[in-house]
Design a protein around this motif. Structure first.
Motif, mmCIF file in Angstrom:
data_model
loop_
_atom_site.group_PDB
_atom_site.id
_atom_site.type_symbol
_atom_site.label_atom_id
_atom_site.label_comp_id
_atom_site.label_asym_id
_atom_site.label_seq_id
_atom_site.Cartn_x
_atom_site.Cartn_y
_atom_site.Cartn_z
ATOM 1 N N GLU A 197 1.077 -9.247 -10.007
ATOM 2 C CA GLU A 197 2.484 -8.841 -9.960
ATOM 3 C C GLU A 197 2.596 -7.325 -9.814
ATOM 4 O O GLU A 197 3.452 -6.818 -9.080
ATOM 5 C CB GLU A 197 3.209 -9.303 -11.219
ATOM 6 C CG GLU A 197 3.454 -10.799 -11.294
ATOM 7 C CD GLU A 197 4.286 -11.165 -12.506
ATOM 8 O OE1 GLU A 197 5.457 -10.757 -12.560
ATOM 9 O OE2 GLU A 197 3.750 -11.845 -13.404
ATOM 10 N N VAL A 198 1.743 -6.585 -10.526
ATOM 11 C CA VAL A 198 1.739 -5.127 -10.419
ATOM 12 C C VAL A 198 1.447 -4.707 -8.981
ATOM 13 O O VAL A 198 2.097 -3.808 -8.424
ATOM 14 C CB VAL A 198 0.698 -4.512 -11.378
ATOM 15 C CG1 VAL A 198 0.502 -3.028 -11.084
ATOM 16 C CG2 VAL A 198 1.121 -4.706 -12.833
ATOM 17 N N GLU A 199 0.486 -5.355 -8.361
ATOM 18 C CA GLU A 199 0.128 -5.040 -6.981
ATOM 19 C C GLU A 199 1.311 -5.281 -6.042
ATOM 20 O O GLU A 199 1.623 -4.445 -5.184
ATOM 21 C CB GLU A 199 -1.064 -5.899 -6.555
ATOM 22 C CG GLU A 199 -1.567 -5.599 -5.149
ATOM 23 C CD GLU A 199 -2.791 -6.424 -4.810
ATOM 24 O OE1 GLU A 199 -3.771 -5.841 -4.309
ATOM 25 O OE2 GLU A 199 -2.778 -7.650 -5.054
ATOM 26 N N ALA A 200 1.990 -6.408 -6.214
ATOM 27 C CA ALA A 200 3.129 -6.736 -5.365
ATOM 28 C C ALA A 200 4.272 -5.745 -5.568
ATOM 29 O O ALA A 200 4.908 -5.299 -4.600
ATOM 30 C CB ALA A 200 3.607 -8.151 -5.663
ATOM 31 N N SER B 51 -1.290 4.645 -3.072
ATOM 32 C CA SER B 51 -0.571 3.676 -3.452
ATOM 33 C C SER B 51 -1.100 2.335 -3.313
ATOM 34 O O SER B 51 -2.201 2.191 -2.937
ATOM 35 C CB SER B 51 0.185 4.238 -2.473
ATOM 36 O OG SER B 51 0.320 5.663 -2.951
ATOM 37 N N ARG B 52 -0.317 1.454 -3.485
ATOM 38 C CA ARG B 52 -0.623 0.065 -3.538
ATOM 39 C C ARG B 52 -1.812 -0.104 -4.431
ATOM 40 O O ARG B 52 -1.903 0.494 -5.486
ATOM 41 C CB ARG B 52 -0.899 -0.444 -2.126
ATOM 42 C CG ARG B 52 0.348 -0.435 -1.308
ATOM 43 C CD ARG B 52 0.472 -1.663 -0.546
ATOM 44 N NE ARG B 52 -0.463 -1.921 0.466
ATOM 45 C CZ ARG B 52 -0.258 -1.745 1.737
ATOM 46 N NH1 ARG B 52 0.831 -1.157 2.151
ATOM 47 N NH2 ARG B 52 -1.102 -2.145 2.608
ATOM 48 N N ALA B 53 -2.759 -1.021 -4.053
ATOM 49 C CA ALA B 53 -3.843 -1.261 -4.991
ATOM 50 C C ALA B 53 -4.708 -0.032 -5.149
ATOM 51 O O ALA B 53 -5.406 0.114 -6.129
ATOM 52 C CB ALA B 53 -4.694 -2.426 -4.526
ATOM 53 N N VAL B 54 -4.702 0.881 -4.185
ATOM 54 C CA VAL B 54 -5.477 2.099 -4.361
ATOM 55 C C VAL B 54 -4.950 2.881 -5.535
ATOM 56 O O VAL B 54 -5.629 3.677 -6.140
ATOM 57 C CB VAL B 54 -5.424 2.968 -3.085
ATOM 58 C CG1 VAL B 54 -4.290 3.932 -3.119
ATOM 59 C CG2 VAL B 54 -6.744 3.646 -2.875
ATOM 60 N N MET B 55 -3.684 2.647 -5.875
ATOM 61 C CA MET B 55 -3.106 3.244 -7.071
ATOM 62 C C MET B 55 -3.891 2.729 -8.254
ATOM 63 O O MET B 55 -3.997 3.383 -9.270
ATOM 64 C CB MET B 55 -1.645 2.826 -7.167
ATOM 65 C CG MET B 55 -0.926 3.359 -8.374
ATOM 66 S SD MET B 55 -0.354 4.989 -8.202
ATOM 67 C CE MET B 55 0.645 5.112 -9.640
ATOM 68 N N LEU B 56 -4.462 1.538 -8.094
ATOM 69 C CA LEU B 56 -5.266 0.969 -9.156
ATOM 70 C C LEU B 56 -6.595 1.706 -9.246
ATOM 71 O O LEU B 56 -7.369 1.447 -10.143
ATOM 72 C CB LEU B 56 -5.501 -0.530 -8.890
ATOM 73 C CG LEU B 56 -4.242 -1.370 -8.744
ATOM 74 C CD1 LEU B 56 -4.582 -2.775 -8.282
ATOM 75 C CD2 LEU B 56 -3.474 -1.433 -10.038
ATOM 76 N N VAL B 57 -6.907 2.553 -8.270
ATOM 77 C CA VAL B 57 -8.117 3.370 -8.389
ATOM 78 C C VAL B 57 -7.748 4.838 -8.388
ATOM 79 O O VAL B 57 -7.927 5.552 -9.352
ATOM 80 C CB VAL B 57 -9.075 3.159 -7.199
ATOM 81 C CG1 VAL B 57 -10.359 3.877 -7.438
ATOM 82 C CG2 VAL B 57 -9.320 1.710 -6.970
ATOM 83 N N LEU B 58 -7.250 5.337 -7.297
ATOM 84 C CA LEU B 58 -6.983 6.753 -7.154
ATOM 85 C C LEU B 58 -5.832 7.218 -7.986
ATOM 86 O O LEU B 58 -5.722 8.367 -8.319
ATOM 87 C CB LEU B 58 -6.707 7.066 -5.691
ATOM 88 C CG LEU B 58 -7.876 6.785 -4.784
ATOM 89 C CD1 LEU B 58 -7.524 7.099 -3.365
ATOM 90 C CD2 LEU B 58 -9.072 7.553 -5.206
ATOM 91 N N ALA B 59 -5.011 6.381 -8.176
ATOM 92 C CA ALA B 59 -3.960 6.853 -8.968
ATOM 93 C C ALA B 59 -3.819 5.981 -10.180
ATOM 94 O O ALA B 59 -3.175 6.397 -11.081
ATOM 95 C CB ALA B 59 -2.759 6.957 -8.131
ATOM 96 N N LEU B 60 -4.650 4.930 -10.299
ATOM 97 C CA LEU B 60 -4.843 4.108 -11.523
ATOM 98 C C LEU B 60 -5.994 4.727 -12.272
ATOM 99 O O LEU B 60 -5.905 5.015 -13.435
ATOM 100 C CB LEU B 60 -5.174 2.675 -11.136
ATOM 101 C CG LEU B 60 -5.895 1.879 -12.166
ATOM 102 C CD1 LEU B 60 -5.090 0.729 -12.694
ATOM 103 C CD2 LEU B 60 -7.103 1.284 -11.578
#
Length: 308
Positions: A50-53, A3-12
């Motif tokens: 905003e997505v991160e927050a 989650s969080r910004a890792v969602m921007l990698v692992l789950a993004l």
């Protein structure tokens, strides 16, 4: 950007992340989507912050949910013919602030009592290890994901690559902003996780109202290894994608993950060929007795959660 910004990698861009894919990233489908050019588009960098927050805020709600996950892997030979298919089913939930997957069936068969015991012991050790790693990182003032691993912020994403070509489309009758991401091969990285981000290309669909990631598709430009391939090993041109759905009108949860190629990361996932993960049966839960030594079990709250 499971989650969080890792969602921007692992789950993004990764498993949990990992997944609607073909041999090459598919061109964005226009089926059921209508371009809207009337309203000004948001600033891309501001949108990603905003997505991160919003992702940080969403974690508190995600921890109240349990869902079922069916993972189908097809192993292929050198001629791209399927030589083996395996299916595993998991219950996915959070324990003590750590997201876990509990194996419940293999190839349609329930686990034996011995296998159930080993699975419980595995989860117990996994949660304890993640808690310890997270506590140590917190004591040092480090920003980490729920498992205590490196958390890559939007600021670093913007330094390691670029978000470009924003456009507004309709996805399931909701206004959605599509943004392309391209890593910068000349960017200086601080760790191996950032190496992954630098070598990615892909597209992100962001729900304009909720400011959350609806869908991602991407591809690894280069082969990637950690520990000589024993810890992490991703083959060049491996494709992946992730889709989320809104549940109970309050939280977005993973709905579908697909990938094609070859990848392995710790004990989180491994495939050589193709993998399809489909999530369903979203439910709220509360802690009651015990399921593992020192860990609470999950029990449904009244009323199942329905996707929207």
């Amino acid at each position: 950007m499971r989650s969080r910004a890792v969602m921007l990698v692992l789950a993004l861009f990764l498993p949990l992340t990992l997944g609607a894919l073909a041999q090459e990233p598919a061109a964005p489908s226009t089926a059921g989507q209508t371009q809207e050019a009337e309203r000004p588009l948001p600033d891309v960098a501001a949108l990603m912050y905003e997505v991160e927050a919003h992702q940080k805020a969403a974690e508190a709600i995600q921890k109240d949910y349990l869902y079922h996950s069916v993972e189908t892997q097809q192993e292929r030979d050198g001629h791209d013919a399927v030589k083996k298919t395996t299916t595993r089913e998991y219950d996915v939930f959070w324990i003590g602030g750590v997201p876990v997957r509990k194996l419940v069936r293999k190839d349609g068969k329930e686990l034996t009592s011995d296998e159930q015991k080993k699975e419980s012991e595995r989860i117990d050790k996994e949660v304890a290890k993640a808690r310890d790693k997270k506590d140590k990182a917190d004591s040092q003032g480090k920003e980490t994901n729920p498992r205590g691993g490196d958390d890559i912020t939007v600021s670093r994403f913007l330094e390691l690559g670029s978000f470009t070509n924003p456009r507004r489309v309709k996805l399931d009758d909701r206004d959605t902003i599509m943004v392309d991401y391209t890593g910068n091969p000349k960017a200086k990285t601080r760790n191996r996780a950032e190496d992954v981000v630098r070598d990615l290309v892909g597209t992100i669909w962001i729900d304009e109202q909720d400011r959350v990631i609806r869908k991602t598709e991407g591809r690894f430009l280069n082969a990637f290894k950690i520990g000589g391939g024993l810890v992490v090993n991703i083959r060049k041109d491996t494709n992946f994608g992730l889709e989320q759905r809104k549940v109970n009108g309050e939280v977005w949860l993973p709905a579908r993950i697909q990938a094609q190629g070859a990848a392995r990361a710790f004990l989180l996932f491994s495939f050589n060929g193709s993998i399809l993960v489909q999530m369903s049966d979203y439910r709220k839960f509360k802690a009651t007795s015990t399921i593992l030594p020192g860990v609470s079990t999950v029990e449904e709250k009244p009323g199942d959660a329905e996707p929207q």
